[in-house]
Write an enzyme that holds these catalytic residues in place. Structure first.
Site, PDB file in Angstrom:
ATOM      1  N   GLY A  11     -35.768  10.492  75.697  1.00  0.00           N
ATOM      2  CA  GLY A  11     -35.940  10.856  74.477  1.00  0.00           C
ATOM      3  C   GLY A  11     -37.332  11.418  74.062  1.00  0.00           C
ATOM      4  N   GLY A  13     -38.628  12.272  71.229  1.00  0.00           N
ATOM      5  CA  GLY A  13     -38.889  12.113  69.821  1.00  0.00           C
ATOM      6  C   GLY A  13     -40.056  11.585  69.546  1.00  0.00           C
ATOM      7  CG  PHE A  14     -41.812  11.136  65.540  1.00  0.00           C
ATOM      8  CD1 PHE A  14     -43.218  11.402  65.297  1.00  0.00           C
ATOM      9  CD2 PHE A  14     -40.786  11.353  65.114  1.00  0.00           C
ATOM     10  CE1 PHE A  14     -43.140  12.704  64.454  1.00  0.00           C
ATOM     11  CE2 PHE A  14     -40.600  12.497  64.225  1.00  0.00           C
ATOM     12  CZ  PHE A  14     -41.867  13.023  63.835  1.00  0.00           C
ATOM     13  N   GLY A  15     -41.551   8.344  69.435  1.00  0.00           N
ATOM     14  CA  GLY A  15     -41.795   7.434  70.427  1.00  0.00           C
ATOM     15  C   GLY A  15     -41.914   7.947  71.794  1.00  0.00           C
ATOM     16  CD  GLU A 170     -38.613  13.153  51.358  1.00  0.00           C
ATOM     17  OE1 GLU A 170     -39.996  12.798  51.106  1.00  0.00           O
ATOM     18  OE2 GLU A 170     -38.174  13.411  52.299  1.00  0.00           O
ATOM     19  CG  ASP A 299     -35.885   5.366  64.136  1.00  0.00           C
ATOM     20  OD1 ASP A 299     -36.652   4.785  63.895  1.00  0.00           O
ATOM     21  OD2 ASP A 299     -35.314   6.140  63.715  1.00  0.00           O
ATOM     22  CD  GLN A 316     -46.888   4.406  59.288  1.00  0.00           C
ATOM     23  OE1 GLN A 316     -47.732   3.899  59.597  1.00  0.00           O
ATOM     24  NE2 GLN A 316     -46.536   4.950  58.090  1.00  0.00           N
TER      25      GLN A 316
HETATM   26  C1  FAD Z   1     -33.794  13.076  57.537  1.00  0.00           C
HETATM   27  C2  FAD Z   1     -35.031  11.930  57.951  1.00  0.00           C
HETATM   28  C3  FAD Z   1     -36.214  11.882  57.301  1.00  0.00           C
HETATM   29  C4  FAD Z   1     -37.167  10.979  57.838  1.00  0.00           C
HETATM   30  N1  FAD Z   1     -38.383  11.061  56.809  1.00  0.00           N
HETATM   31  C5  FAD Z   1     -39.377  10.152  57.541  1.00  0.00           C
HETATM   32  C6  FAD Z   1     -40.469   9.927  56.893  1.00  0.00           C
HETATM   33  O1  FAD Z   1     -40.702  10.888  55.963  1.00  0.00           O
HETATM   34  N2  FAD Z   1     -41.413   9.261  57.376  1.00  0.00           N
HETATM   35  C7  FAD Z   1     -41.352   8.376  58.593  1.00  0.00           C
HETATM   36  O2  FAD Z   1     -42.039   7.611  58.948  1.00  0.00           O
HETATM   37  N3  FAD Z   1     -40.156   8.606  59.167  1.00  0.00           N
HETATM   38  C8  FAD Z   1     -38.817   9.441  58.534  1.00  0.00           C
HETATM   39  N4  FAD Z   1     -38.028   9.156  59.165  1.00  0.00           N
HETATM   40  C9  FAD Z   1     -37.680   8.270  60.412  1.00  0.00           C
HETATM   41  C10 FAD Z   1     -38.182   8.912  61.532  1.00  0.00           C
HETATM   42  O3  FAD Z   1     -38.110  10.193  61.881  1.00  0.00           O
HETATM   43  C11 FAD Z   1     -37.819   8.058  62.876  1.00  0.00           C
HETATM   44  O4  FAD Z   1     -38.471   6.548  62.596  1.00  0.00           O
HETATM   45  C12 FAD Z   1     -38.468   8.522  64.078  1.00  0.00           C
HETATM   46  O5  FAD Z   1     -38.072   9.793  64.643  1.00  0.00           O
HETATM   47  C13 FAD Z   1     -38.083   7.569  65.368  1.00  0.00           C
HETATM   48  O6  FAD Z   1     -38.570   7.810  66.566  1.00  0.00           O
HETATM   49  P1  FAD Z   1     -37.682   7.786  67.732  1.00  0.00           P
HETATM   50  O7  FAD Z   1     -38.907   8.157  68.881  1.00  0.00           O
HETATM   51  O8  FAD Z   1     -37.269   6.435  67.692  1.00  0.00           O
HETATM   52  O9  FAD Z   1     -36.631   8.638  67.653  1.00  0.00           O
HETATM   53  P2  FAD Z   1     -36.320  10.014  67.529  1.00  0.00           P
HETATM   54  O10 FAD Z   1     -37.667  10.740  66.950  1.00  0.00           O
HETATM   55  O11 FAD Z   1     -35.110  10.295  66.683  1.00  0.00           O
HETATM   56  O12 FAD Z   1     -36.193  10.657  68.954  1.00  0.00           O
HETATM   57  C14 FAD Z   1     -34.771  10.387  69.725  1.00  0.00           C
HETATM   58  C15 FAD Z   1     -34.995  11.456  70.721  1.00  0.00           C
HETATM   59  O13 FAD Z   1     -34.054  10.949  71.708  1.00  0.00           O
HETATM   60  C16 FAD Z   1     -33.073  12.040  72.110  1.00  0.00           C
HETATM   61  N5  FAD Z   1     -31.782  11.333  72.614  1.00  0.00           N
HETATM   62  C17 FAD Z   1     -30.978  10.459  71.732  1.00  0.00           C
HETATM   63  N6  FAD Z   1     -30.114  10.194  72.566  1.00  0.00           N
HETATM   64  C18 FAD Z   1     -30.004  10.728  73.879  1.00  0.00           C
HETATM   65  C19 FAD Z   1     -29.329  10.494  74.989  1.00  0.00           C
HETATM   66  N7  FAD Z   1     -28.506   9.793  75.030  1.00  0.00           N
HETATM   67  N8  FAD Z   1     -29.642  11.330  75.972  1.00  0.00           N
HETATM   68  C20 FAD Z   1     -30.907  11.996  75.878  1.00  0.00           C
HETATM   69  N9  FAD Z   1     -31.566  12.314  74.900  1.00  0.00           N
HETATM   70  C21 FAD Z   1     -31.120  11.323  73.799  1.00  0.00           C
HETATM   71  C22 FAD Z   1     -32.932  12.869  70.892  1.00  0.00           C
HETATM   72  O14 FAD Z   1     -32.431  14.165  71.016  1.00  0.00           O
HETATM   73  C23 FAD Z   1     -34.290  12.785  70.348  1.00  0.00           C
HETATM   74  O15 FAD Z   1     -35.144  13.854  70.678  1.00  0.00           O
HETATM   75  C24 FAD Z   1     -36.823  10.143  58.992  1.00  0.00           C
HETATM   76  C25 FAD Z   1     -35.774  10.270  59.460  1.00  0.00           C
HETATM   77  C26 FAD Z   1     -34.694  11.188  59.098  1.00  0.00           C
HETATM   78  C27 FAD Z   1     -33.274  11.412  60.033  1.00  0.00           C
END
Ligand code: FAD
Length: 417
Positions: A11, A13-15, A170, A299, A316
């Site tokens: 992943g 994403g942010f984390g 939003e 998440d 965050q």
């Molecule tokens: C529409 C929307 C608006 C939001 N607005 C806000 C906001 O204003 N402020 C805020 O703080 N938070 C907001 N959030 C929440 C925030 O985006 C999440 O809390 C944050 O992105 C979580 O980070 P993460 O690293 O856990 O996952 P993510 O950032 O979702 O990253 C997950 C990554 O894993 C990859 N992935 C997933 N499954 C697999 C797999 N099986 N194999 C390979 N890759 C995979 C995905 O492609 C992605 O790149 C919002 C979320 C959404 C959906």
């Protein structure tokens, strides 16, 4: 020369990105696997869905972000499951062995036991989702312009958003602005002012994570934008072109689901305890019980921190977790004990249309135009990539003065759309 420990991150994403960056100077080989080649700034997805920004404005290729970090290899691939005993990540088309694994796959939609609703309502998690929402909204106006059937026209011009959290708020505000500002003069047979936007929330107030006065200010702002807000309204059915709650039924061709999330499905392959939202219950340093070499963050993780704070599913939270896990891995290499996680709340905010936002910081809160300016500057600053920041700033300034939305293109026809 001894081989360096292999750290696999799933992943970008942010984390996941934050974890990779925290390992920049560590003597490890990092492999970052993502099913997409880009990082998405999810807080601005709603802007793509409502034609305010283009997809590339809020995304950045993972390879570009990490190209200067030589100990990271980026792999485009879909992780299917984790083999904890064999210490390997199984992809749909191969496998990657690891010494340490960091799962940061985010969340997917939860339909509260009604998976069939997914056929009728649109979710918003990815750039593909955002483009599909944009296509459906713009097509609804085009079809309304052509139909002779008054009931069909009304359903085409009705937009229902389910879920009164930041995304729902939003989206509802942006849908209303599209009707009353952006498209107001673009059609000849329909009057876009006739469009109706409904926001349905099961709880007693919008933005439940915010203070009550901000929830009230949000409701008032949305109503000023002519959004109909339904509180204490639990949706009981979503069928073809209609939504039911209480004794009401709304006919609508565009239904957006912003109500529930659950941990990414790969969590279920771990064979460990999950909470009700499908998130992995982790130890205070995000490691898995019985597997100190595996971490689950963002998440996907359920954690109450060392001070008793439930870590929220926000950017965050994921970033702070990624940073800590990266640092703890480095500590572990020289035998230092891991640090437990303490969440630092930097504040929450949501925007309502082009001139209003609510901002709740740890010490004070405010709403209105200055809150919107604060929101806008912060989001531009947090975007990854100087070019994205510049483009978004210019597009927003242009939109502010012209009331227009530049990305009003109907593209990407899905086979069964
Ligand atoms: C529409 C929307 C608006 C939001 N607005 C806000 C906001 O204003 N402020 C805020 O703080 N938070 C907001 N959030 C929440 C925030 O985006 C999440 O809390 C944050 O992105 C979580 O980070 P993460 O690293 O856990 O996952 P993510 O950032 O979702 O990253 C997950 C990554 O894993 C990859 N992935 C997933 N499954 C697999 C797999 N099986 N194999 C390979 N890759 C995979 C995905 O492609 C992605 O790149 C919002 C979320 C959404 C959906």
């Amino acid at each position: 020369m001894a081989t360096r420990p292999k750290v696999v991150i799933v992943g970008g994403g942010f984390g996941g990105l934050e974890a990779a960056k925290a390992l920049r100077d560590a003597p490890v080989e990092v492999t970052l696997v993502d099913r997409r080649n880009h990082h998405v700034f999810q807080p601005l997805l709603y802007q793509v869905a409502t034609a305010g920004l283009s997809p590339a404005d809020i995304a950045e290729p993972l390879r570009r972000i990490l190209r200067d970090q030589e100990n990271v290899t980026v792999l485009l691939g879909e992780a299917e499951r984790v083999d904890l005993a064999g210490k390997r990540l199984v992809l749909t088309d191969g496998e990657v062995p690891y010494d340490h694994l960091i799962l940061a796959c985010g969340a997917s939609h939860s339909w509260f036991g009604h998976d069939e609703w997914a056929e009728h309502a649109l979710g918003l998690k990815t750039l593909e989702d955002a483009r599909e929402v944009r296509r459906r909204v713009l097509l609804a106006y085009e079809r309304a312009e052509r139909t002779e059937d008054a009931a069909e026209r009304a359903a085409l011009l009705t937009f229902v958003v389910i879920g009164g959290g930041p995304t729902g708020v939003e989206m509802a505000g942006a849908f209303a602005e599209i009707a009353h500002l952006t498209l107001a003069r673009d059609f000849r047979r329909i009057d876009p002012h006739q469009a109706r936007v409904h926001l349905i929330e099961a709880g007693p107030r919008l933005l439940p994570a915010f203070a009550e006065d901000l929830s009230a200010a949000t409701k008032a702002s949305l109503e000023k934008l002519k959004v109909t807000v339904h509180l204490n309204a639990r949706v009981t059915a979503i069928a073809h072109d209609e939504v039911r709650f209480g004794d009401q039924t709304i006919a609508a061709k565009t239904i957006l689901w912003a109500a529930g999330v659950q941990g990414a499905p790969i969590a279920r392959t771990l064979g460990v305890e999950l909470d009700r939202a499908g998130r992995v219950k982790v130890r205070p340093d995000f490691s898995l019980e019985g597997h100190p070499e595996v971490f689950v963050i963002g998440d996907m993780a359920a954690l109450t921190d060392a001070k008793g704070v439930v870590v929220p599913g926000v950017c965050q939270g994921a970033m702070q977790a990624g940073k800590l896990v990266g640092k703890n891995l480095v500590r572990g290499l020289d035998g230092t004990a891991p640090e437990p996680f303490v969440y630092r709340d930097l504040g929450i905010m949501a925007t309502i249309g082009r001139a209003h936002a609510v901002v709740q910081l740890p010490r004070f809160r405010f709403s209105g135009f200055f809150a919107w300016l604060f929101w806008a500057f912060l989001h531009v600053a947090l975007l990854i990539g100087f070019d994205n920041r510049l483009v978004v700033m210019i597009e927003w300034m242009w939109a502010w003065f012209t009331f227009d939305r530049g990305a009003r293109l109907i593209t990407h026809e899905r086979p069964h759309g």
